[in-house]
Motif scaffolding. Sequence first.
Motif, PDB file in Angstrom:
ATOM      1  N   GLU A  23      -4.073  -0.414  -9.319  1.00 25.32           N
ATOM      2  CA  GLU A  23      -5.177  -0.330  -8.552  1.00 25.32           C
ATOM      3  C   GLU A  23      -6.229  -1.355  -8.725  1.00 25.32           C
ATOM      4  N   ARG A  24      -6.319  -2.005 -10.131  1.00 23.48           N
ATOM      5  CA  ARG A  24      -7.269  -2.870 -10.295  1.00 23.48           C
ATOM      6  C   ARG A  24      -6.956  -4.032  -9.706  1.00 23.48           C
ATOM      7  N   ASP A  25      -5.484  -4.213  -9.179  1.00 24.86           N
ATOM      8  CA  ASP A  25      -5.152  -5.754  -8.796  1.00 24.86           C
ATOM      9  C   ASP A  25      -4.961  -5.395  -7.247  1.00 24.86           C
ATOM     10  N   GLY A  26      -5.747  -4.420  -6.551  1.00 25.30           N
ATOM     11  CA  GLY A  26      -5.952  -4.327  -5.336  1.00 25.30           C
ATOM     12  C   GLY A  26      -4.805  -3.486  -4.561  1.00 25.30           C
ATOM     13  N   TYR A  27      -3.813  -2.861  -5.318  1.00 21.54           N
ATOM     14  CA  TYR A  27      -2.657  -2.018  -4.657  1.00 21.54           C
ATOM     15  C   TYR A  27      -3.114  -0.831  -4.587  1.00 21.54           C
ATOM     16  N   ASP A  28      -2.411   0.088  -3.794  1.00 20.99           N
ATOM     17  CA  ASP A  28      -2.310   1.314  -3.458  1.00 20.99           C
ATOM     18  C   ASP A  28      -0.747   1.631  -2.996  1.00 20.99           C
ATOM     19  N   TRP A  29      -0.500   2.869  -3.014  1.00 23.69           N
ATOM     20  CA  TRP A  29       0.983   2.935  -2.859  1.00 23.69           C
ATOM     21  C   TRP A  29       1.621   2.558  -1.465  1.00 23.69           C
ATOM     22  N   MET A  30       0.874   2.268  -0.722  1.00 24.21           N
ATOM     23  CA  MET A  30       1.276   1.462   0.548  1.00 24.21           C
ATOM     24  C   MET A  30       1.390   0.037   0.387  1.00 24.21           C
ATOM     25  N   THR A  31       0.448  -0.590  -0.088  1.00 21.77           N
ATOM     26  CA  THR A  31       0.324  -2.101   0.017  1.00 21.77           C
ATOM     27  C   THR A  31       1.256  -2.527  -1.121  1.00 21.77           C
ATOM     28  N   LEU A  32       1.619  -1.612  -2.408  1.00 22.27           N
ATOM     29  CA  LEU A  32       2.539  -2.017  -3.565  1.00 22.27           C
ATOM     30  C   LEU A  32       3.912  -1.884  -2.853  1.00 22.27           C
ATOM     31  N   LYS A  33       4.211  -0.822  -2.100  1.00 14.66           N
ATOM     32  CA  LYS A  33       5.518  -0.720  -1.238  1.00 14.66           C
ATOM     33  C   LYS A  33       5.700  -2.021  -0.412  1.00 14.66           C
ATOM     34  N   ASP A  34       4.685  -2.255   0.293  1.00 18.24           N
ATOM     35  CA  ASP A  34       4.871  -3.451   1.269  1.00 18.24           C
ATOM     36  C   ASP A  34       5.338  -4.765   0.466  1.00 18.24           C
ATOM     37  N   PHE A  35       4.568  -4.914  -0.649  1.00 17.40           N
ATOM     38  CA  PHE A  35       4.566  -5.967  -1.431  1.00 17.40           C
ATOM     39  C   PHE A  35       6.126  -6.177  -2.098  1.00 17.40           C
ATOM     40  N   LEU A  36       6.754  -5.028  -2.661  1.00 15.55           N
ATOM     41  CA  LEU A  36       7.912  -4.735  -3.201  1.00 15.55           C
ATOM     42  C   LEU A  36       8.914  -5.150  -2.139  1.00 15.55           C
ATOM     43  N   ARG A  37       8.760  -4.598  -1.013  1.00 16.99           N
ATOM     44  CA  ARG A  37       9.787  -4.781   0.197  1.00 16.99           C
ATOM     45  C   ARG A  37       9.644  -6.078   0.440  1.00 16.99           C
ATOM     46  N   ASP A  38       8.627  -6.755   0.688  1.00 17.77           N
ATOM     47  CA  ASP A  38       8.851  -8.150   1.116  1.00 17.77           C
ATOM     48  C   ASP A  38       9.252  -9.229   0.058  1.00 17.77           C
ATOM     49  N   THR A  39       8.830  -9.026  -1.028  1.00 15.14           N
ATOM     50  CA  THR A  39       9.205  -9.669  -2.049  1.00 15.14           C
ATOM     51  C   THR A  39      10.829  -9.658  -2.364  1.00 15.14           C
ATOM     52  N   ASP A  44      14.125   1.732   1.155  1.00 16.02           N
ATOM     53  CA  ASP A  44      14.886   1.259  -0.075  1.00 16.02           C
ATOM     54  C   ASP A  44      14.219   1.217  -0.997  1.00 16.02           C
ATOM     55  N   ILE A  45      12.616   1.293  -0.907  1.00 20.62           N
ATOM     56  CA  ILE A  45      11.830   1.490  -2.029  1.00 20.62           C
ATOM     57  C   ILE A  45      10.953   2.793  -1.682  1.00 20.62           C
ATOM     58  N   PHE A  46      10.824   3.576  -2.826  1.00 16.66           N
ATOM     59  CA  PHE A  46      10.452   5.151  -2.812  1.00 16.66           C
ATOM     60  C   PHE A  46       9.893   5.425  -3.983  1.00 16.66           C
ATOM     61  N   ARG A  47       9.240   6.619  -3.985  1.00 17.05           N
ATOM     62  CA  ARG A  47       8.587   7.092  -5.054  1.00 17.05           C
ATOM     63  C   ARG A  47       7.571   6.156  -5.842  1.00 17.05           C
ATOM     64  N   LYS A 102      -0.987   3.750 -10.750  1.00 13.98           N
ATOM     65  CA  LYS A 102      -2.252   3.858 -11.525  1.00 13.98           C
ATOM     66  C   LYS A 102      -3.221   2.762 -11.688  1.00 13.98           C
ATOM     67  N   ASP A 103      -4.143   2.903 -12.730  1.00 16.51           N
ATOM     68  CA  ASP A 103      -5.273   1.923 -12.735  1.00 16.51           C
ATOM     69  C   ASP A 103      -4.726   0.678 -12.994  1.00 16.51           C
ATOM     70  N   SER A 104      -3.930   0.336 -13.870  1.00 16.26           N
ATOM     71  CA  SER A 104      -3.379  -1.187 -13.989  1.00 16.26           C
ATOM     72  C   SER A 104      -1.846  -1.227 -14.098  1.00 16.26           C
ATOM     73  N   PHE A 105      -1.380  -0.313 -13.738  1.00  8.47           N
ATOM     74  CA  PHE A 105       0.269  -0.491 -13.726  1.00  8.47           C
ATOM     75  C   PHE A 105       0.613   0.704 -12.682  1.00  8.47           C
ATOM     76  N   SER A 106       2.176   0.618 -12.416  1.00  9.09           N
ATOM     77  CA  SER A 106       2.600   1.369 -11.461  1.00  9.09           C
ATOM     78  C   SER A 106       4.038   1.705 -11.610  1.00  9.09           C
ATOM     79  N   PHE A 107       4.849   2.558 -10.856  1.00  6.94           N
ATOM     80  CA  PHE A 107       6.022   2.858 -10.673  1.00  6.94           C
ATOM     81  C   PHE A 107       6.707   2.820  -9.729  1.00  6.94           C
ATOM     82  N   PHE A 108       8.036   2.624  -9.342  1.00  5.65           N
ATOM     83  CA  PHE A 108       8.672   2.656  -8.099  1.00  5.65           C
ATOM     84  C   PHE A 108      10.237   3.053  -8.320  1.00  5.65           C
TER      85      PHE A 108
END
Length: 578
Positions: free
Chosen positions: A465-481, A488-491, A495-501
Motif C-alpha cells: 500500500e505504501r507503493d500506491g497499490y491496493d488489491w485491484m491495482t496490484l492485480k492489474d500490475f501483475l496481469r499486465d507485467t 490467472d492472478i487471484f487471492r 499489506k503496508d509494504s508487501f503483498s501476496f498473490f
Amino acid sequence: MTFNELGLQQSLLDAVNDLGFETPSEVQEKAIPILLSKESDFVALAQTGTGKTAAFGFPLIQKIDTQSRTTQALILSPTRELCLQIANEMQLYSKYEKGLNIVAIYGGASITDQAKQIKRGAQIVVATPGRMKDMIRRRMVDITKIDYCVLDEADEMLNMGFFEDIKDILSNTPKEKSTWLFSATMPKEVSTIAKKFMHKPIEITVGAKNAGASTVQHEYYVVGGRDRYAALKRLADANPGIFSVVFCRTKRDTQKIAEKLIEDGYNAGALHGDLSQNQRDLAMNAFRKKQIQMLVATDVAARGIDVDDITHVINYQLPDEIETYTHRSGRTGRAGKSGVSMVIVTRSELRKIKTIERIIKQDFIEKQIPSGIEICEIQLYHLANNIKETTINDEIEGYLPAIGDVLEGIDREELIKKVFSVEFTRFFNYYNKAKDLNSVSSREGNSKGEVPSEGSVRYFINVGERDGYDWMTLKDFLRDTLKLEKDDIFRVDTKDSFSFFNTDASFTPLVLETFTEFKVNGRFVNVEVSNSPEKRNRKKRKGGRSNYGSRGRSNDGSRGGKKDFSKKGRSNRRKGFH
C-alpha cells in the motif's frame, strides 16, 4: 465532465473548488442537471459512498429562495448521525449563499432548541422521521408549504420501521412539491412509497439495481459455528493495517464481541442503539481518529458512519435481510478507493452467499482462514517494516553508551534475532499448534475462476500500500507485467509494504523468471514463492536481491542474502507488532 458543465451557479462552483472536488461522481453527473432543469419527482438508485448528498444538495441549494424565511425543503434521513452529516455537508456547499439557514432536527437533543432554530427561519430542514413526526404533532414545524422533499437512504429508513412515520410526514406536505428519493436498493416498500407519493418520477440508476460497488472485493470464509470469533481474530491478525467495521445482527452480540476483542488486546469499540448518544459520539470520534481499528456495529447504528478510508467490512453474521448486505459492503471501497468485504459463514449459510451474489451482481471469492504460522510470518514482516520506517528519536543518544554496555558481546546477527524474537515469540506461542479453523465448503467450484489451492502457488512480493497499490491495482500490475488473463492472478492480499498473490502452479517459472532483477522506477521488485505451512524448508532462488524487511533471510532469522526468510505466506495481524 466537470462541475462547470452541470449548470451550477458560480457561488456553488466556488464552494466546490474550496472543497477540492475535481470531477463529479456518476450519480452527481446524472442527477444534478436533471434536478436543476426539471420540476418533477425523481428516483436515484446508487450505492452508499457515491456522492449522493452532493447530487441532491447542490440543486436543492440553488433552487431555494433565500429571501424567504419559509421552510421550502425537507430532507429525511434514517439516523441522527446521518442527519448531522447531511446538514454539515449542506452547510459547506452553501458557504457562499447569504441568508440560507439549514437546521438539523433529531432525537437526543433539546426539541425546544431545535424548534427555536426553525422559528428563526430555516429554508432547509434535515430530520430523522421520529423527531420530525413529533415536531409536526406539537406544531413546532410547518412543512405544508415546502417545494422539495428528499428521502435519503430510503430503503434503510423503511428497514428501520419508519414506513408509517414517512407516510404520516408526507401526508402533511403539499401535493405540488417535488419528491426526490435516493436509495441504494429498491425493495418493495420503497416502490410502494414511490407509487403512493410520487408522480411519474424520472429514474436514474448508477450501476445495476441493488448491485454492489465495483471497488469492493467480496470474500467468504467457511468455519464451524463455534469458531466464528476465533476466525474474526485471525482475519484481523491477517491484516496489520486493518481499519474496519464488524457487523453483528443484534445489539447484544455487538456489545459482547466488542468487549471480547478489547479483552484480547485489540483496538475495538461498539456502536449500537443501547448506548447513550454521548457513548455513540465518543465511539465514532475515536473511530474517525483511528484510535479504534475495529468498530463492531449493528446495521442501524452504522448508518451514521461517514468515513471514506475503511479498509475492511467484516460480516461476523450475515444480515436477516439480504439487501442489507449492500449497505454493509458500501461502507468500504468509497471515494474511489478499494475495499474488502469479508463474510464469516457456516456451511448451512452458503446458500445465502449465492443469493447475495445474485442481488449485488458480483461474485464472492472463497478464501481460507489463515493458519497460525502464516500469521506469525506476516506479523514478522510487519514488525520489520515498522522498525525500518521508525523515526529515530535523538533523545536516545545519551542512553546509547549504557545500552551498548548491556548488549556488549552480542554480534549483529544475534542482536537482530533477539530484537525480533521479543515480539515474534509472543505470537508464535499463541498460534503454535493452533487448529485449522476452515470448514470444508459444500459449494461447488470456486467463484471468479479461482484455482483450488492444491493446484496453486502463493507468492510474496515486496510492494504494498505504501507503493500506491491496493488489491485491484496490484492485480492489474501483475496481469499486465506477466501478460496473463485476469483470473490467472487471484487471492491478492496487499499489506503496508508487501503483498501476496496466487497463480496456478504452471505459471511459476514465468513469474520467477519475470521478476528476476526486475525494477520499477529504479527499485527492485522481488517475488518469491511462499510455501505452504507444512513445508518449513525454503529453497533459494537465483537472481534474488536481499532487502531487509521484505525478504532475504534464512529460516533461523539470520541475515543471508541468498537465503529466504519466508516461512509461509498470507497476511496477518494480532495486537503486539506495532
